[in-house]
Design a protein around this motif. Structure first.
Motif, short mmCIF file in Angstrom:
data_model
loop_
_atom_site.label_atom_id
_atom_site.label_comp_id
_atom_site.label_asym_id
_atom_site.label_seq_id
_atom_site.Cartn_x
_atom_site.Cartn_y
_atom_site.Cartn_z
N PHE A 97 -6.85 -1.84 -14.10
CA PHE A 97 -8.11 -2.07 -13.38
C PHE A 97 -7.84 -2.68 -12.01
O PHE A 97 -8.36 -2.21 -10.99
CB PHE A 97 -9.01 -3.00 -14.19
N ALA A 98 -7.02 -3.71 -11.96
CA ALA A 98 -6.75 -4.37 -10.68
C ALA A 98 -5.77 -3.56 -9.83
O ALA A 98 -5.97 -3.42 -8.62
CB ALA A 98 -6.19 -5.77 -10.93
N GLY A 99 -4.72 -3.02 -10.45
CA GLY A 99 -3.73 -2.26 -9.70
C GLY A 99 -4.32 -0.99 -9.10
O GLY A 99 -4.18 -0.74 -7.89
N CYS A 100 -4.96 -0.20 -9.95
CA CYS A 100 -5.59 1.03 -9.45
C CYS A 100 -6.81 0.71 -8.59
O CYS A 100 -7.15 1.46 -7.68
CB CYS A 100 -5.97 1.94 -10.61
N GLY A 101 -7.46 -0.42 -8.89
CA GLY A 101 -8.59 -0.84 -8.07
C GLY A 101 -8.18 -1.10 -6.63
O GLY A 101 -8.91 -0.80 -5.69
N SER A 102 -6.97 -1.64 -6.45
CA SER A 102 -6.48 -1.88 -5.10
C SER A 102 -6.26 -0.56 -4.36
O SER A 102 -6.47 -0.47 -3.15
CB SER A 102 -5.18 -2.69 -5.14
N LEU A 103 -5.85 0.48 -5.11
CA LEU A 103 -5.69 1.80 -4.50
C LEU A 103 -7.02 2.37 -4.04
O LEU A 103 -7.15 2.92 -2.94
CB LEU A 103 -5.04 2.75 -5.51
N VAL A 104 -8.04 2.23 -4.90
CA VAL A 104 -9.38 2.74 -4.57
C VAL A 104 -9.93 2.01 -3.37
O VAL A 104 -10.48 2.62 -2.44
CB VAL A 104 -10.32 2.60 -5.79
N MET A 105 -9.80 0.68 -3.36
CA MET A 105 -10.30 -0.10 -2.23
C MET A 105 -9.58 0.28 -0.94
O MET A 105 -10.18 0.32 0.13
CB MET A 105 -10.10 -1.59 -2.51
N ASN A 106 -8.30 0.56 -1.05
CA ASN A 106 -7.52 0.95 0.13
C ASN A 106 -8.02 2.27 0.71
O ASN A 106 -8.17 2.41 1.93
CB ASN A 106 -6.05 1.05 -0.25
N LEU A 107 -8.27 3.23 -0.17
CA LEU A 107 -8.74 4.55 0.27
C LEU A 107 -10.16 4.50 0.82
O LEU A 107 -10.51 5.26 1.73
CB LEU A 107 -8.66 5.54 -0.89
N ASN A 108 -10.98 3.61 0.29
CA ASN A 108 -12.38 3.55 0.70
C ASN A 108 -12.62 2.66 1.91
O ASN A 108 -13.73 2.60 2.43
CB ASN A 108 -13.26 3.05 -0.46
N ASN A 109 -11.60 1.94 2.36
CA ASN A 109 -11.78 1.00 3.46
C ASN A 109 -10.69 1.15 4.53
O ASN A 109 -10.09 0.18 4.97
CB ASN A 109 -11.80 -0.44 2.94
N ASP A 110 -10.46 2.38 4.94
CA ASP A 110 -9.53 2.69 6.03
C ASP A 110 -8.15 2.08 5.81
O ASP A 110 -7.52 1.59 6.73
CB ASP A 110 -10.10 2.19 7.37
N LYS A 111 -7.71 2.13 4.56
CA LYS A 111 -6.37 1.66 4.17
C LYS A 111 -6.10 0.23 4.62
O LYS A 111 -4.99 -0.12 5.06
CB LYS A 111 -5.31 2.61 4.73
N VAL A 112 -7.12 -0.63 4.44
CA VAL A 112 -7.00 -2.02 4.85
C VAL A 112 -6.03 -2.80 3.95
O VAL A 112 -5.42 -3.77 4.39
CB VAL A 112 -8.39 -2.70 4.85
N VAL A 113 -5.87 -2.39 2.70
CA VAL A 113 -4.99 -3.10 1.78
C VAL A 113 -3.52 -2.88 2.15
O VAL A 113 -2.70 -3.79 2.03
CB VAL A 113 -5.25 -2.67 0.32
N THR A 114 -3.18 -1.70 2.59
CA THR A 114 -1.84 -1.28 3.01
C THR A 114 -0.89 -1.15 1.81
O THR A 114 -1.15 -1.66 0.72
CB THR A 114 -1.18 -2.25 4.03
N LEU A 115 0.23 -0.47 2.04
CA LEU A 115 1.23 -0.28 1.00
C LEU A 115 1.81 -1.61 0.54
O LEU A 115 1.99 -1.83 -0.66
CB LEU A 115 2.36 0.63 1.52
N ALA A 116 2.09 -2.50 1.50
CA ALA A 116 2.64 -3.81 1.15
C ALA A 116 1.66 -4.59 0.28
O ALA A 116 2.06 -5.27 -0.68
CB ALA A 116 2.97 -4.59 2.42
N GLY A 117 0.38 -4.48 0.60
CA GLY A 117 -0.64 -5.18 -0.19
C GLY A 117 -0.74 -4.63 -1.60
O GLY A 117 -0.85 -5.39 -2.57
#
Length: 263
Positions: free
Chosen positions: A47-67
């Motif tokens: 939930f959290a790991g894949c959730g970070s992927l979804v948030m990254n894709l939906n917000n102009d990759k703000v999370v980044t690979l390092a995040g």
């Protein structure tokens, strides 16, 4: 450090008590508790790991690979420290099968663990799909961006590395048990940084299978079912081969510069 403390430290992650000598009545409840722990742990991991992927894709990759790599690494570390003493904190069919292959986990509990892990992953993927609908509905699974052969080799190598580390901190009583979660979490982080853009750095059949089931997206799924299992078994057996030494524990600790000065 006393022998009892060494044993307790070693049991922090990835090692569970073999209940084969107990009666069926005594085994049922502990196994159920382990299954629930594996399902809950895998749920939060996906939930959290894949959730970070979804948030990254939906917000102009703000999370980044390092995040994203940091999220996966911290998740694994936290879950090991919170659930390792209950189920062994596998959360990964490849890890469960690899430990069973070196007689560090009872084979008769393997199907129950795998079921719990896949269930937790599927439920977490379903929850993400319910939360992120419409244009925000992203596929958080793993699909190779390289050829299937390349993906097969990459997943084998990173899972081998992961299982080699797990075997070192979980099955060797010379290891420093308190650092097990940090060691495994850091390995996950490194692997995601290296292989994330190429294969998604799954290392875990349940991690790939849950999103695939929910989104009906099975491209290259065989890579993520076969390669992590083979890599994990190879990593466990390799460490099992090199682990033996005649050196006393105090000599090993003193020779490791990281632990110099510790008492």
């Amino acid at each position: 450090m006393s022998d009892n403390n060494n044993n307790n430290n070693r049991d922090v992650v990835m090692s569970v008590t073999n209940d084969e000598d107990e009666s069926d009545t005594k085994v049922t409840v502990p196994l159920l508790q382990k299954m629930v722990a594996e399902a809950v742990g895998t749920f939060f991991l996906i939930f959290a790991g894949c959730g970070s992927l979804v948030m990254n894709l939906n917000n102009d990759k703000v999370v980044t690979l390092a995040g994203i790599a940091t999220v996966w690494g911290l998740l694994v570390m936290v879950l090991i420290y919170s659930l390792g003493h209950i189920s062994g904190a596998h959360f990964n069919p490849a890890v469960t099968i690899a430990l069973a292959s070196i007689n560090r986990f009872p084979w008769n509990q393997v199907p129950a663990y795998i079921f719990s892990q896949v269930l937790g992953s599927t439920l977490a993927s379903g929850a993400l799909r319910l939360l992120f609908t419409g244009k925000d509905n992203q596929f958080p699974g793993t699909v190779p961006s390289v050829t299937h052969v390349q993906a097969l080799v990459i997943e084998f190598i990173i899972t081998f590395f992961l299982m080699f580390v797990i075997s070192g901190v979980a099955t060797d009583n010379r290891a420093i048990g308190e650092l097990a979660g940090l060691a495994v979490g850091s390995t996950i982080l490194l692997n995601v940084l290296v292989a994330g853009p190429l294969t998604g750095a799954s290392m875990n059949p349940a991690r790939s299978l849950g999103p695939a089931i929910v989104h009906s997206e099975y491209r290259g799924i065989w890579v993520y079912l076969v390669s992590p299992i083979v890599g994990a078994v190879a990593g466990a057996w390799t460490y099992n081969f090199v682990r033996y030494t005649k050196k006393p524990v105090r000599e090993i600790i003193k020779s490791a510069s990281f632990f110099k000065g510790s008492k």
